[in-house]
Design a protein around this motif. Structure first.
Motif, mmCIF file in Angstrom:
data_model
loop_
_atom_site.group_PDB
_atom_site.id
_atom_site.type_symbol
_atom_site.label_atom_id
_atom_site.label_comp_id
_atom_site.label_asym_id
_atom_site.label_seq_id
_atom_site.Cartn_x
_atom_site.Cartn_y
_atom_site.Cartn_z
ATOM 1 N N PRO A 3 0.826 -1.205 0.000
ATOM 2 C CA PRO A 3 0.000 0.000 0.000
ATOM 3 C C PRO A 3 0.855 1.248 0.000
ATOM 4 C CG PRO A 3 0.023 -1.014 2.173
ATOM 5 C CD PRO A 3 0.720 -1.972 1.264
ATOM 6 N N THR A 4 0.386 2.284 -0.612
ATOM 7 C CA THR A 4 1.119 3.547 -0.670
ATOM 8 C C THR A 4 1.067 4.219 0.693
ATOM 9 O OG1 THR A 4 0.491 3.785 -2.969
ATOM 10 C CG2 THR A 4 1.286 5.754 -1.855
ATOM 11 N N PRO A 5 2.236 4.601 1.251
ATOM 12 C CA PRO A 5 2.229 5.250 2.559
ATOM 13 C C PRO A 5 1.544 6.597 2.480
ATOM 14 C CG PRO A 5 4.405 5.394 1.575
ATOM 15 C CD PRO A 5 3.600 4.500 0.693
ATOM 16 N N ARG A 27 11.830 8.886 14.898
ATOM 17 C CA ARG A 27 10.733 8.321 15.690
ATOM 18 C C ARG A 27 9.513 9.234 15.663
ATOM 19 N NH1 ARG A 27 15.054 6.925 19.275
ATOM 20 N NH2 ARG A 27 14.613 8.804 20.520
ATOM 21 N N ARG A 28 9.767 10.530 15.698
ATOM 22 C CA ARG A 28 8.661 11.487 15.653
ATOM 23 C C ARG A 28 7.889 11.364 14.332
ATOM 24 N NH1 ARG A 28 7.473 16.804 17.558
ATOM 25 N NH2 ARG A 28 6.576 18.127 15.898
ATOM 26 N N ALA A 34 2.104 6.662 11.645
ATOM 27 C CA ALA A 34 1.197 5.666 12.237
ATOM 28 C C ALA A 34 -0.172 6.278 12.523
ATOM 29 C CB ALA A 34 1.812 5.107 13.521
ATOM 30 N N ILE A 35 -0.173 7.505 13.008
ATOM 31 C CA ILE A 35 -1.452 8.176 13.275
ATOM 32 C C ILE A 35 -2.225 8.386 11.980
ATOM 33 C CG2 ILE A 35 -2.486 10.328 14.080
ATOM 34 C CD1 ILE A 35 -0.236 10.511 16.147
ATOM 35 N N ARG A 39 -6.058 6.835 10.650
ATOM 36 C CA ARG A 39 -7.156 7.629 10.130
ATOM 37 C C ARG A 39 -7.706 7.052 8.833
ATOM 38 N NH1 ARG A 39 -4.287 13.514 11.108
ATOM 39 N NH2 ARG A 39 -4.594 13.587 13.374
ATOM 40 N N ARG A 40 -6.887 6.286 8.130
ATOM 41 C CA ARG A 40 -7.371 5.675 6.903
ATOM 42 C C ARG A 40 -8.246 4.466 7.243
ATOM 43 N NH1 ARG A 40 -2.757 4.499 2.720
ATOM 44 N NH2 ARG A 40 -2.181 3.018 4.349
ATOM 45 N N GLY A 41 -9.171 4.118 6.393
ATOM 46 C CA GLY A 41 -10.048 2.972 6.641
ATOM 47 C C GLY A 41 -10.985 2.756 5.476
ATOM 48 N N TYR A 42 -12.014 1.966 5.722
ATOM 49 C CA TYR A 42 -13.007 1.666 4.704
ATOM 50 C C TYR A 42 -14.053 2.777 4.655
ATOM 51 C CZ TYR A 42 -11.060 -3.059 4.687
ATOM 52 O OH TYR A 42 -10.232 -4.121 4.580
ATOM 53 N N ASP A 43 -14.335 3.229 3.462
ATOM 54 C CA ASP A 43 -15.355 4.263 3.309
ATOM 55 C C ASP A 43 -16.718 3.778 3.781
ATOM 56 O OD1 ASP A 43 -13.468 5.956 2.277
ATOM 57 O OD2 ASP A 43 -13.931 5.498 0.171
ATOM 58 N N ALA A 44 -17.007 2.472 3.576
ATOM 59 C CA ALA A 44 -18.305 1.942 3.976
ATOM 60 C C ALA A 44 -18.491 1.924 5.484
ATOM 61 C CB ALA A 44 -18.483 0.533 3.419
#
Length: 507
Positions: A3-5, A27-28, A34-35, A39-44
């Motif tokens: 997946p594209t970062p 690290r910062r 990571a945050i 926030r990314r996820g499934y639109d559904a």
């Protein structure tokens, strides 16, 4: 493909920290990435105006069935009784899954034992029904119909006496899903439990069913019915249903299409009533004498009677009438296309090709019909081999063999069996037969498998060949081109040694 970062900007503070403490900056930045990933996820699954009103629970399958199962069965049965599309969809599924019957063939290592078991089954099958209405194949068709229409069905083993003169002292009785006491829940002292009328042991294995002896919806007098459920051991019950989740009870197959069926029927009724009204009202006569005028106009017929019901060819007279206006029915363009779209949705919900459900072949050709039938047949074969045969047919075969052994008709209680579902009608018989012949010659399948795929018993076919030697010799010419020509004895041996395993995919 990785997946594209996420595109996380490298800010001014990050650059300053990087010049002093590169590891801290790394690290910062990793934490910020990571945050952003969180926030990314499934639109559904997002919440907002686009999904407002979408309510989806996380309940278990059995919990959902406990709440909605009864209503789904009742509504599906009502649709099958009154809606032609629902009735045809159920009939198409039953005809393709069962057809003329799913036939067994003993598959033990001893040919003599196989013949003994097959002969016993042929004598038992015509009297398999405990109610005396049909044979084993009729029971199978009725059980599959109940599974599709009502979600599930129970086959009960009924032991019989020797005086009943059955080939095996056992018969089969079918009970609808309503017989199960779905309101019965309990915890047993030994760690077992009862959930929706099904009793489980401490390991979760079924060991009993709590059933009403009489159908709860029967019309017999109340004082003659038994309302208390009784326990039936699981060893004598075959529970036929399709598992779509990790569940213990089934739901009707047409659930995804139920609302579409109902709404289409309501729309057709409303449209028909509208057309009847338009056809009934021809026109209105307006105007009247001054002394007949009133604040509220009254519509009357030619005899002066007030009109409260429309009839074909009616003309309504309005007081003070001097003019007439005729009714013009509204146009109904696009109704055919709209109906087709709705019927496609319904056929998809039932898992039945649109052409088979409606009989409309106006927009198909040879290639498209063949592709559509192949996919439908793959689904039918999956249901046959994963649901009907292991959950219904196999259980009944085991009951019959055990009963026959108990009665002394068989030397052992367990005999291996192979099943032959009904064959599918070929779209192009010549091409398919040629391909089957090439499969046998190439060693991809055996003659027994090809014969079983056509719904015949391989042993009976070979016996017919041996009985009619001239016909056998004529059919044997088919193998002349192959140097490994199959002799009569060799073919019979191949049939005994070969198997009718689940058929390969249709070409």
């Amino acid at each position: 493909m990785k997946p594209t970062p996420p595109d996380v900007p490298w800010g001014v503070i990050d650059r300053i920290v990087a010049t002093v403490a590169p590891r801290t900056a790394a690290r910062r930045y990793a934490a910020r990435v990571a945050i952003a990933n969180l926030r990314r996820g499934y639109d559904a699954a997002a919440r907002g105006r686009g999904t407002d009103g979408w309510r989806a629970g996380s309940t278990a399958a059995d919990a959902e069935i406990a709440v909605a199962g009864g209503a789904l069965r009742d509504r599906m049965r009502d649709l099958v009784r009154n809606d032609p599309l629902a009735a045809k969809a159920v009939q198409v599924l039953v005809s393709n899954i069962v057809g003329t019957g799913i036939r067994p063939r003993a598959a033990a290592a001893d040919p003599a034992l196989n013949k003994l078991a097959d002969d016993l089954w042929k004598r038992w099958a015509p009297r398999a029904d405990a109610d005396g209405h049909t044979d084993f194949h009729g029971l199978t068709a009725l059980a599959v119909r109940e599974m599709i229409e009502g979600g599930e069905v129970f086959a009960l083993r009924r032991r019989r006496r020797a005086s009943d003169h059955l080939a095996a002292p056992v018969q089969i009785q079918l009970n609808e899903a309503d017989h199960l006491d779905g309101a019965k829940f309990d915890n047993r002292p030994d760690g077992g439990r009862i959930v929706q009328g099904i009793e489980y042991d401490a390991l979760g294995r079924r060991r009993g069913y709590w059933m009403f002896p009489d159908h709860p919806g029967d019309a017999m007098p109340v004082f003659g019915r038994r309302f208390e459920s009784l326990r039936v051991g699981a060893e004598g019950v075959a529970h036929l249903f399709e598992r779509q989740r990790v569940q213990n009870r089934g739901v009707p197959w047409g659930v995804p299409a139920m609302r579409a069926l109902r709404e289409l029927g309501d729309w057709q009724t409303a449209e028909l009533v509208r057309k009847k009204i338009e056809a009934s009202m021809v026109g209105f006569v307006f105007g009247a004498d001054e002394d007949q005028q009133s604040m509220a106009p009254v519509v009357q017929d030619a005899d002066g009677n007030r009109i409260e019901q429309f009839e074909p060819g009616l003309i309504g007279y309005v007081r003070n009438g001097k003019d007439i206006k005729f009714n013009t029915p509204a146009s109904t363009s696009g109704i055919y296309e709209w109906n087709r779209v709705q019927q496609h949705i319904i056929s998809a919900g039932f898992r039945v090709p649109y052409e088979l459900m409606t009989g409309d072949l106006s927009q198909v050709n040879f290639a498209s019909s063949r592709v559509g039938l192949h996919e439908f047949r793959r689904m039918v074969e999956a249901v046959q081999w994963q649901v009907v045969i292991p959950m219904f047919c196999q259980r009944i075969w085991a009951w019959v063999m055990e009963a026959a052994w108990t009665a002394g008709a068989l030397p052992q209680p367990e005999i291996a069996v192979e099943w032959a579902p009904p064959r599918f009608e070929s779209v192009n018989p010549l091409q398919d037969v040629t391909a089957d012949l090439l499969e046998v010659r190439a060693g991809f399948s055996t003659p027994a498998q090809q014969i079983a795929r056509r719904g015949y018993d391989p042993r009976e076919v070979v016996e017919e060949w041996q009985k009619y030697a001239a016909l056998f010799d004529q059919l044997g010419l088919i193998f002349d081109a192959d140097p490994r020509r199959v002799s009569r004895a060799g073919l019979a041996q191949a049939v005994d040694a070969g198997g009718s395993s689940p058929p390969p995919d249709e070409r």
